[in-house]
Design a protein around this motif. Sequence first.
Motif, PDB file in Angstrom:
ATOM      1  N   ILE A  55       0.821  -1.216   0.000  1.00 37.12           N
ATOM      2  CA  ILE A  55       0.000   0.000   0.000  1.00 37.12           C
ATOM      3  C   ILE A  55       0.850   1.260   0.000  1.00 37.12           C
ATOM      4  N   VAL A  72      -6.071   5.905  -2.948  1.00 35.59           N
ATOM      5  CA  VAL A  72      -6.238   4.864  -1.933  1.00 35.59           C
ATOM      6  C   VAL A  72      -6.091   3.485  -2.569  1.00 35.59           C
ATOM      7  N   TYR A  74      -6.668  -0.369  -1.733  1.00 34.29           N
ATOM      8  CA  TYR A  74      -7.456  -1.123  -0.750  1.00 34.29           C
ATOM      9  C   TYR A  74      -7.510  -2.590  -1.153  1.00 34.29           C
ATOM     10  N   TYR A 124      -3.782   4.983   7.415  1.00 33.17           N
ATOM     11  CA  TYR A 124      -4.301   4.232   6.273  1.00 33.17           C
ATOM     12  C   TYR A 124      -5.668   3.624   6.607  1.00 33.17           C
ATOM     13  N   LEU A 128      -9.355   4.366   4.873  1.00 30.14           N
ATOM     14  CA  LEU A 128     -10.249   3.334   4.343  1.00 30.14           C
ATOM     15  C   LEU A 128     -11.643   3.466   4.946  1.00 30.14           C
ATOM     16  N   LEU A 133     -14.099   1.704   2.534  1.00 27.25           N
ATOM     17  CA  LEU A 133     -13.312   0.661   1.874  1.00 27.25           C
ATOM     18  C   LEU A 133     -12.754  -0.293   2.923  1.00 27.25           C
ATOM     19  N   SER A 134     -12.183  -1.409   2.460  1.00 23.62           N
ATOM     20  CA  SER A 134     -11.690  -2.433   3.363  1.00 23.62           C
ATOM     21  C   SER A 134     -10.279  -2.871   2.987  1.00 23.62           C
ATOM     22  N   ARG A 135      -9.569  -3.373   3.978  1.00 24.75           N
ATOM     23  CA  ARG A 135      -8.267  -3.995   3.725  1.00 24.75           C
ATOM     24  C   ARG A 135      -8.449  -5.336   3.030  1.00 24.75           C
TER      25      ARG A 135
END
Length: 143
Positions: A55, A72, A74, A124, A128, A133-135
């Motif tokens: 990332i 971003v 993700y 970070y 998200l 958003l998600s990892r």
Amino acid sequence: MPPVIGRAIRSIQKTTTAVAVYPGLTRFSLKAPKNVEVHFENGGFYNLSAEYLRIYSPAADSKMRSVGGEKVIYGRRHVGIMSAEPVGNYGVRLLFDDLHKTGIFTWDYLYHLGSNKFTMMRDYIRTLRKHGLSRDPPRMRRK
């Protein structure tokens, strides 16, 4: 002794130092697929995950999403590192299993990432969440 030269590396030991803002690298070890370990002259030791390195890759990436003017990346929680290639005496190119390979991680940049890891990862995760958003990678839709 210069870094090990070869197509792919697992470990680099460097005994010469260049004038740099950050302490010189003494050891780089690839612990594929999930992390790298870096050691520096000042005793700094950092274990950096593949996700974190991916990332914060220093290269522009087509798999990046622009959200509200922010870039971003993700969905990289499970990304792995397939190989590491030395770049001169100053860095390493990592090949991730999502086929990202254009970033060159200099020793100075790895020190920066290591010494700021917790703050950068926290920021970070906040970014998200702010954008929903998600990892985790997006789920495949079933037909």
